[in-house]
Design a protein around this motif. Structure first.
Motif, short mmCIF file in Angstrom:
data_model
loop_
_atom_site.label_atom_id
_atom_site.label_comp_id
_atom_site.label_asym_id
_atom_site.label_seq_id
_atom_site.Cartn_x
_atom_site.Cartn_y
_atom_site.Cartn_z
N ALA A 1 1.15 -1.72 -0.09
CA ALA A 1 -0.20 -0.19 -0.10
C ALA A 1 0.71 1.73 0.15
O ALA A 1 0.40 2.70 -1.12
CB ALA A 1 -0.88 -0.38 1.24
N VAL A 2 1.63 1.03 0.43
CA VAL A 2 2.62 2.62 0.61
C VAL A 2 3.34 2.46 -0.67
O VAL A 2 3.87 4.01 -0.98
CB VAL A 2 4.07 1.89 1.76
CG1 VAL A 2 5.04 1.59 0.65
CG2 VAL A 2 4.56 3.27 1.60
N VAL A 3 3.86 1.72 -2.11
CA VAL A 3 3.78 1.53 -3.32
C VAL A 3 3.29 2.76 -3.92
O VAL A 3 3.03 3.24 -4.45
CB VAL A 3 4.47 0.58 -3.63
CG1 VAL A 3 4.94 0.94 -5.70
CG2 VAL A 3 5.07 -0.01 -2.53
N ARG A 4 1.42 2.50 -3.24
CA ARG A 4 0.67 2.60 -3.94
C ARG A 4 0.50 4.26 -4.00
O ARG A 4 -0.32 5.31 -4.02
CB ARG A 4 -1.11 2.01 -3.85
CG ARG A 4 -1.99 2.05 -5.35
CD ARG A 4 -2.83 0.89 -5.34
NE ARG A 4 -3.89 1.53 -5.82
CZ ARG A 4 -4.84 0.50 -6.11
NH1 ARG A 4 -5.15 -0.65 -5.05
NH2 ARG A 4 -6.09 0.68 -6.99
N TRP A 5 0.59 4.89 -2.19
CA TRP A 5 0.03 6.52 -1.82
C TRP A 5 2.02 6.69 -3.25
O TRP A 5 1.27 8.07 -2.72
CB TRP A 5 0.47 5.72 -0.35
CG TRP A 5 1.12 6.77 0.59
CD1 TRP A 5 -0.99 7.67 1.13
CD2 TRP A 5 1.63 8.00 0.81
NE1 TRP A 5 -0.52 8.87 1.57
CE2 TRP A 5 0.70 9.24 1.64
CE3 TRP A 5 2.84 7.98 0.78
CZ2 TRP A 5 1.77 10.07 1.75
CZ3 TRP A 5 3.84 8.93 1.01
CH2 TRP A 5 3.32 10.02 2.18
N LEU A 6 2.38 6.08 -2.92
CA LEU A 6 3.87 7.21 -3.19
C LEU A 6 3.02 7.40 -4.56
O LEU A 6 3.80 8.26 -5.82
CB LEU A 6 5.19 6.48 -3.53
CG LEU A 6 5.74 6.39 -2.13
CD1 LEU A 6 6.93 5.16 -2.13
CD2 LEU A 6 6.57 7.32 -1.38
N GLN A 7 2.49 6.53 -5.26
CA GLN A 7 2.66 6.02 -6.60
C GLN A 7 0.85 7.52 -7.29
O GLN A 7 0.90 8.13 -7.96
CB GLN A 7 2.06 5.17 -7.50
CG GLN A 7 1.45 4.84 -9.11
CD GLN A 7 1.39 3.40 -9.53
OE1 GLN A 7 1.95 2.81 -8.88
NE2 GLN A 7 0.48 2.96 -10.01
N ASP A 8 0.23 6.78 -6.41
CA ASP A 8 -1.06 8.10 -6.12
C ASP A 8 -1.66 8.94 -5.66
O ASP A 8 -1.97 10.01 -6.27
CB ASP A 8 -1.92 7.04 -5.58
CG ASP A 8 -2.77 5.75 -6.83
OD1 ASP A 8 -1.53 5.68 -7.66
OD2 ASP A 8 -3.47 4.97 -6.37
N ASN A 9 -1.02 9.35 -4.55
CA ASN A 9 -1.06 10.63 -3.51
C ASN A 9 0.16 11.15 -3.77
O ASN A 9 0.02 12.72 -3.76
CB ASN A 9 -1.00 10.04 -2.03
CG ASN A 9 -1.99 8.87 -1.79
OD1 ASN A 9 -2.87 8.72 -2.88
ND2 ASN A 9 -2.19 9.18 -0.48
#
Length: 538
Positions: free
Chosen positions: A339-347
């Motif tokens: 989820a941290v990867v998705r956060w760095l990507q999307d947020n």
């Protein structure tokens, strides 16, 4: 003529196939395996949208989840047809799923009454504080002797309580005896076996053990626990073993996947249990770590539940047949990994894909003193601290996005180290190597970092879909299907890759000590629910 000959002779060689539905937090997959060799023949994957309607809230649309399953089945059936593989060779289907995520639907209309509240969701924090405050000595482990779990936002009972308190449609459906509760496995099995026209409302012991309503000793719903949370038992699914025929697939014949109609659904395991089975961890003491949205380390403890003194959960690992004994596991759960990867990507928009994260981090090879504690949903094991929040510290003018990327990967490894330490303390027998699986294991830098930070080798199977494999094994081994043998001599040899530690232990210990310091700084941030969360009366 000889086209069909070739196709049919090819089909004969394959023998029976088993499929698995793998419905995870961020995506859904349908995979088809050869039951004799465990080889993956074909699969399809669809991403799932998560919505964050308010701070700390995480929801998914139950209809989108179901639709994604149909889509994956449809596409996989097309691929099999192109490969000349006869769909009628599929003898059973297993289901594995994101655990704890909570759904309520109307049994007469078949419609969901609210979005699915995802396991990561924090809206129940005030409910949890209220429950803990009314226990003797304000003890979050008040129910652990029955459930193996602390009272936490993570588990289904508090989410269900919130739905009953705050969503009018849910409240009305419960009062008028139309409501059905289930985790994702129950929703899928009910829909796929006919829904409002005779769908089977069931769950398996592994999923049930994550609700806080299930007694892990009696292996059934516990009337006292249900009373404690104020939940009527009639809305609960029937609890079954992880490997038996629950019902038959009913699919509209106009679809390509209509060919799957009549196939038994005969395996059901929560995703972390399924990965334990897929990694063949059938012996007491064997363990695996899965890197998905979160990170989950499970260690098989055999036929008896072992209670942790170090913040781990006691959970049901599997029960592979109605008359087979249940096996238990100790579990270290980390909320945020992939989820941290998705956060760095999307947020933050600092990467465009997860592959890019590895490149970015590798370009610096160090976090340069930057530590990232991604406590977006509070801290799970071993702390169970819902008031913690994410924190990035040790920043200087020198720090750039590459260092941040590296510190995000390190965070996953440090969190794993914390749960591994707890596991070793609880069992008294340290693990000598770590078996790993899950989407993030394709990141080689992460795997090397993990070996360095744990100071033990990390072993990754070359077929990464162990969660789906576990569900397929359970389905294929079920009584009445029996196309997959789980006896040790019949389990296929797994090829794997090993990452050996490459840094000296002193450096590893220094970095770990700094990490612990950062974790302390993330705690006690959000002590009560922020104003305006729309929580109404909880």
């Amino acid at each position: 003529m000889n086209g069909t000959m070739a196709a049919s002779s090819h089909r004969i060689m394959l023998g029976p196939l088993v499929a698995a539905i793998d419905q995870g937090t961020s995506s859904t997959r349908f995979l088809v395996f050869n039951s004799k060799t465990a080889e993956l023949l074909s699969h399809h994957q669809v991403e799932i949208k998560q919505s964050f309607p308010k701070e700390g809230w995480v929801e998914e649309d139950p209809k989108e989840i179901l639709q994604s399953v149909y889509e994956c089945m449809e596409r996989t059936c097309e691929k099999l047809t192109q490969l000349n593989i006869d769909i009628s060779n599929i003898k059973a289907i297993g289901v594995t799923n994101q655990r704890e995520t909570t759904l309520v639907w109307d049994k007469e209309t078949g419609e969901p009454l609210y979005n699915a509240i995802v396991w990561l969701d924090l809206r129940t924090q005030s409910t949890v504080e209220r429950l803990i405050n009314k226990t003797p000595g304000r003890n979050k482990n008040h129910l652990k002797h029955k459930t193996g779990l602390p009272i936490s936002t993570y588990f289904s009972a508090v989410k269900l309580r919130w739905l009953m308190d705050n969503v009018e449609q849910v409240h009305e459906a419960v009062v008028s005896h139309r409501a059905m509760f289930g985790t994702v496995d129950s929703w899928l099995i009910w829909c796929l076996t006919g829904g409002k026209s005779g769908g089977v409302h069931c769950t398996d012991v592994t999923n049930a053990s994550r609700t806080m309503l299930f007694n892990i000793h009696t292996m059934d719903w516990d009337p006292e626990l249900c009373k404690y949370f104020g939940i009527p038992m009639e809305i609960l699914p029937r609890v079954r073993s992880s490997s038996e025929i629950y019902g038959l697939m009913k699919i509209c014949s106009s679809r390509k996947s209509g060919a799957l109609s009549g196939i038994p659904i005969s395996g059901c395991l929560g995703d972390q249990s399924a990965a334990l089975v897929g990694q063949m961890c059938f012996q007491d003491g064997q363990a695996k770590n899965t890197y998905g949205t979160g990170c989950f380390l499970l260690r098989n403890t055999g036929a008896k539940p072992v209670m942790s003194d170090h913040g781990l959960l006691t959970t049901v690992a599997y029960k592979l047949g109605r008359d087979k004994p249940a096996c238990y596991a100790l579990e270290g759960s980390v909320a945020i990994a992939g989820a941290v990867v998705r956060w760095l990507q999307d947020n933050l928009g600092i990467i465009g894909s997860s592959e890019e994260l590895e490149k970015l981090a590798a370009s610096v090879g160090t976090s340069y003193g930057c530590y990232f504690v991604p406590a977006f949903s509070g801290l799970y094991a071993p702390y169970w601290e819902p008031s913690a929040r994410g924190i990035i510290c040790g920043l200087t003018q020198f720090t750039n996005k590459s260092h941040l990327a590296f510190s995000a990967l390190e965070a996953v490894c440090f969190q794993t180290r914390e749960i591994l330490d707890a596991m070793n303390q609880d069992s008294g027998i340290p693990l000598t190597q770590l078996q790993v699986d899950g989407g993030m294991t394709s990141n080689r830098l992460l795997m090397q970092l993990q070996a360095d930070i744990l100071c033990i080798p990390v072993v990754k199977p070359s077929m990464p879909e162990t969660t789906a494999l576990g569900a397929a094994m359970a389905a294929g081994a079920a009584e009445g299907v029996s196309v997959w043998s789980l006896s040790p001599e019949d389990l296929s040899e797994v090829t794997s890759e090993k990452f050996e530690p490459q840094i000296n232990p002193e450096e590893s210990e220094f970095r770990y000590a700094r990490w612990k310091k950062a974790v302390e700084k993330s705690m006690n941030w959000e002590t009560t629910e922020p104003v305006g969360n729309g929580n109404g009366h909880s």
